[in-house]
Design a protein around this motif. Structure first.
Motif, PDB file in Angstrom:
ATOM      1  N   ASP A 197       0.820  -1.221   0.000  1.00 34.27           N
ATOM      2  CA  ASP A 197       0.000   0.000   0.000  1.00 34.27           C
ATOM      3  C   ASP A 197       0.848   1.263   0.000  1.00 34.27           C
ATOM      4  OD1 ASP A 197      -2.500  -1.327   0.071  1.00 34.27           O
ATOM      5  OD2 ASP A 197      -2.274  -1.674   2.225  1.00 34.27           O
ATOM      6  N   VAL A 198       1.878   1.278   0.868  1.00 33.26           N
ATOM      7  CA  VAL A 198       2.685   2.493   1.045  1.00 33.26           C
ATOM      8  C   VAL A 198       4.150   2.101   1.148  1.00 33.26           C
ATOM      9  CG1 VAL A 198       3.037   4.577   2.430  1.00 33.26           C
ATOM     10  CG2 VAL A 198       0.779   3.508   2.361  1.00 33.26           C
ATOM     11  N   ALA A 199       5.009   2.840   0.463  1.00 32.41           N
ATOM     12  CA  ALA A 199       6.453   2.649   0.596  1.00 32.41           C
ATOM     13  C   ALA A 199       7.014   3.799   1.423  1.00 32.41           C
ATOM     14  CB  ALA A 199       7.127   2.606  -0.773  1.00 32.41           C
ATOM     15  N   LEU A 200       7.797   3.469   2.444  1.00 31.61           N
ATOM     16  CA  LEU A 200       8.499   4.477   3.240  1.00 31.61           C
ATOM     17  C   LEU A 200       9.919   4.553   2.694  1.00 31.61           C
ATOM     18  CD1 LEU A 200       7.395   6.067   5.849  1.00 31.61           C
ATOM     19  CD2 LEU A 200       6.026   4.134   5.078  1.00 31.61           C
ATOM     20  N   VAL A 201      10.206   5.595   1.950  1.00 33.29           N
ATOM     21  CA  VAL A 201      11.483   5.697   1.245  1.00 33.29           C
ATOM     22  C   VAL A 201      12.070   7.095   1.435  1.00 33.29           C
ATOM     23  CG1 VAL A 201      10.868   3.984  -0.504  1.00 33.29           C
ATOM     24  CG2 VAL A 201      10.334   6.390  -0.892  1.00 33.29           C
ATOM     25  N   SER A 202      13.314   7.232   1.026  1.00 37.09           N
ATOM     26  CA  SER A 202      13.945   8.550   0.991  1.00 37.09           C
ATOM     27  C   SER A 202      13.649   9.192  -0.356  1.00 37.09           C
ATOM     28  CB  SER A 202      15.453   8.418   1.203  1.00 37.09           C
ATOM     29  OG  SER A 202      15.722   7.788   2.436  1.00 37.09           O
ATOM     30  N   ALA A 203      13.400  10.480  -0.356  1.00 37.15           N
ATOM     31  CA  ALA A 203      12.958  11.166  -1.577  1.00 37.15           C
ATOM     32  C   ALA A 203      13.921  10.962  -2.739  1.00 37.15           C
ATOM     33  CB  ALA A 203      12.793  12.659  -1.285  1.00 37.15           C
ATOM     34  N   GLY A 204      15.212  10.999  -2.468  1.00 37.60           N
ATOM     35  CA  GLY A 204      16.190  10.851  -3.535  1.00 37.60           C
ATOM     36  C   GLY A 204      16.257   9.463  -4.120  1.00 37.60           C
ATOM     37  N   GLU A 205      15.643   8.483  -3.456  1.00 35.04           N
ATOM     38  CA  GLU A 205      15.691   7.093  -3.924  1.00 35.04           C
ATOM     39  C   GLU A 205      14.600   6.768  -4.935  1.00 35.04           C
ATOM     40  OE1 GLU A 205      17.453   4.358  -0.455  1.00 35.04           O
ATOM     41  OE2 GLU A 205      15.455   5.126  -0.015  1.00 35.04           O
ATOM     42  N   LEU A 206      13.650   7.662  -5.116  1.00 35.72           N
ATOM     43  CA  LEU A 206      12.499   7.346  -5.955  1.00 35.72           C
ATOM     44  C   LEU A 206      12.289   8.454  -6.991  1.00 35.72           C
ATOM     45  CD1 LEU A 206      10.678   4.844  -5.823  1.00 35.72           C
ATOM     46  CD2 LEU A 206       8.992   6.219  -4.612  1.00 35.72           C
ATOM     47  N   PRO A 207      12.954   8.344  -8.150  1.00 31.35           N
ATOM     48  CA  PRO A 207      12.816   9.375  -9.190  1.00 31.35           C
ATOM     49  C   PRO A 207      11.372   9.592  -9.610  1.00 31.35           C
ATOM     50  CG  PRO A 207      14.611   7.865  -9.718  1.00 31.35           C
ATOM     51  CD  PRO A 207      13.882   7.284  -8.536  1.00 31.35           C
ATOM     52  N   GLU A 208      10.542   8.545  -9.451  1.00 30.90           N
ATOM     53  CA  GLU A 208       9.136   8.658  -9.837  1.00 30.90           C
ATOM     54  C   GLU A 208       8.422   9.785  -9.092  1.00 30.90           C
ATOM     55  OE1 GLU A 208      10.455   4.509 -10.743  1.00 30.90           O
ATOM     56  OE2 GLU A 208      10.731   5.931  -9.122  1.00 30.90           O
ATOM     57  N   LEU A 209       8.940  10.140  -7.922  1.00 25.92           N
ATOM     58  CA  LEU A 209       8.327  11.233  -7.158  1.00 25.92           C
ATOM     59  C   LEU A 209       8.618  12.594  -7.772  1.00 25.92           C
ATOM     60  CD1 LEU A 209       9.132  10.072  -3.509  1.00 25.92           C
ATOM     61  CD2 LEU A 209       6.863  10.286  -4.520  1.00 25.92           C
ATOM     62  N   HIS A 210       9.599  12.638  -8.665  1.00 28.11           N
ATOM     63  CA  HIS A 210      10.031  13.912  -9.236  1.00 28.11           C
ATOM     64  C   HIS A 210       9.646  14.024 -10.710  1.00 28.11           C
ATOM     65  CE1 HIS A 210      12.378  13.815  -5.554  1.00 28.11           C
ATOM     66  NE2 HIS A 210      12.894  12.680  -5.952  1.00 28.11           N
ATOM     67  N   GLY A 211       8.646  13.278 -11.104  1.00 29.34           N
ATOM     68  CA  GLY A 211       8.203  13.343 -12.485  1.00 29.34           C
ATOM     69  C   GLY A 211       8.946  12.412 -13.410  1.00 29.34           C
ATOM     70  N   GLY A 212       9.801  11.519 -12.848  1.00 27.18           N
ATOM     71  CA  GLY A 212      10.571  10.622 -13.694  1.00 27.18           C
ATOM     72  C   GLY A 212       9.886   9.304 -13.962  1.00 27.18           C
ATOM     73  N   GLY A 213       8.687   9.120 -13.473  1.00 25.35           N
ATOM     74  CA  GLY A 213       8.017   7.831 -13.642  1.00 25.35           C
ATOM     75  C   GLY A 213       6.662   7.933 -14.301  1.00 25.35           C
ATOM     76  N   LYS A 214       6.419   9.031 -15.065  1.00 21.73           N
ATOM     77  CA  LYS A 214       5.165   9.216 -15.803  1.00 21.73           C
ATOM     78  C   LYS A 214       3.956   9.108 -14.892  1.00 21.73           C
ATOM     79  CE  LYS A 214       7.191   7.481 -20.103  1.00 21.73           C
ATOM     80  NZ  LYS A 214       7.106   6.479 -21.209  1.00 21.73           N
ATOM     81  N   GLY A 215       4.073   9.690 -13.701  1.00 24.02           N
ATOM     82  CA  GLY A 215       2.926   9.736 -12.807  1.00 24.02           C
ATOM     83  C   GLY A 215       2.564   8.428 -12.160  1.00 24.02           C
ATOM     84  N   GLN A 216       3.523   7.498 -12.021  1.00 25.22           N
ATOM     85  CA  GLN A 216       3.228   6.204 -11.420  1.00 25.22           C
ATOM     86  C   GLN A 216       3.083   6.277  -9.909  1.00 25.22           C
ATOM     87  OE1 GLN A 216       6.755   4.241 -13.264  1.00 25.22           O
ATOM     88  NE2 GLN A 216       5.298   2.661 -13.851  1.00 25.22           N
ATOM     89  N   VAL A 217       3.740   7.258  -9.297  1.00 22.70           N
ATOM     90  CA  VAL A 217       3.822   7.321  -7.836  1.00 22.70           C
ATOM     91  C   VAL A 217       3.459   8.723  -7.353  1.00 22.70           C
ATOM     92  CG1 VAL A 217       5.391   7.129  -5.865  1.00 22.70           C
ATOM     93  CG2 VAL A 217       5.598   5.537  -7.764  1.00 22.70           C
TER      94      VAL A 217
END
Length: 321
Positions: A200-220
């Protein structure tokens, strides 16, 4: 004639010092850098992207080799590094807060006092991430669901004592809800399950998930970041404080060496890391550029000591192994 043996001895000694086995650090052999998480995660990628630029500043014969020893929130890797010879040829990438929190709650394979911190590289916000199509549109919606159906919401983390695991405990206590934490060996595995609909939810560091910065075509999407205020790296993601929950947690990553490494080697490493972090070529290729937060080893040590004190109450109530 009586001086010939002495002259020969001098020549022999000089010839031996010219051999590769007698070269000075760091030219003698590759420097092993131990990472306590699986390949592809934020810690691993940070090391692999930065080290070539550090290597350049140590000379043409310097060479780094990254070795992954995932498991137990970095404990296996830290234990390995702590037992290594203090000659500058074994370094560890350490993650705060797990580096000091794990030994606070169990008899671990290492103690923080067995290391010398070289330099902090990043200070990365912890974020609660969900799939774009998740039914949770806010942190408060997640809390409401957990109150109505205790233990129904699964939250991933990268092992006991990591920033994600501690954040889950803090969230459960602050909101008064029962959560369902699930341990992973790294962010890459968390992301796979999150995108596959198994988490349901991933607890991650912001720099570890490019999808949060528009790099994943809105997947996350980011539900909340656990910082005092919105950061430049995630200006669109609200803080937990905005949802009425006082939860603060970040992930610091940097380099450490076994206690006893000569001071001149530590200084060269610290300086090389500081210079590499300013390299335009590195900044152009790194996904960590917005969370880079360099600290010299001594200053990072003081910051770590303060962080350890702040987490003492949580350590006292944490399950003991």
């Amino acid at each position: 004639m009586r001086f010939k043996p002495l002259a020969a001895a001098v020549v022999t000694a000089l010839s031996f010092t010219a051999l590769p086995g007698w070269a000075a650090w760091p030219d003698d052999k590759p420097i092993e850098v131990v990472v306590g998480f699986a390949p592809g995660g934020g810690t691993d990628l940070m090391a692999r992207k930065l080290l070539p630029f550090v290597q350049r500043r140590l000379g043409p014969n310097a060479q780094f080799i990254v070795v992954n020893k995932p498991g137990a929130a970095g404990e296996l890797a830290n234990g390995y590094a702590a037992r290594a010879k203090a000659d500058g040829y074994t370094l560890a990438v350490v993650n705060m807060p797990s580096f000091f929190f794990v030994p606070m709650t169990k008899k671990s394979q290492y103690q923080p006092e067995e290391f010398q911190l070289i330099a902090r590289v990043v200070d990365d916000p912890t974020v609660l991430a969900v799939r774009a199509e998740s039914k949770f549109d806010s942190l408060q919606a997640l809390v409401t669901e957990s109150r109505q159906r205790p233990g129904s919401v699964s939250l991933g983390h990268n092992g006991a004592g990591t920033n994600g695991e501690l954040a889950i405990h803090l969230l459960g206590r602050a909101a008064g809800v029962q959560l369902n934490p699930i341990a992973y060996k790294g962010t890459a595995a968390q992301k796979t399950d999150l995108l596959g609909g198994h988490l349901d939810v991933a607890l991650v560091s912001a720099g570890e998930l490019p999808e949060l910065h528009g790099g994943g075509k809105g997947q996350v999407r980011g539900l909340a970041q656990l910082m005092p205020k919105r950061t430049d790296v995630l200006p669109q993601v609200p803080t937990a404080t905005e949802a009425g929950l006082q939860i603060l947690m970040s992930s610091e990553r940097g380099f450490a060496a076994p206690k006893g490494v000569p001071a001149d080697i530590l200084k060269r490493l610290e300086q090389a890391i500081a210079e590499a972090l300013k390299d335009p070529e590195f900044l152009g290729t790194s996904t960590d550029d917005k969370v880079i937060s360099f600290l010299p080893g001594a200053q990072w040590q003081r910051s770590m000591d303060q962080g350890r004190k702040a987490l003492l109450p949580l350590a006292d109530s944490h399950p003991k192994n």
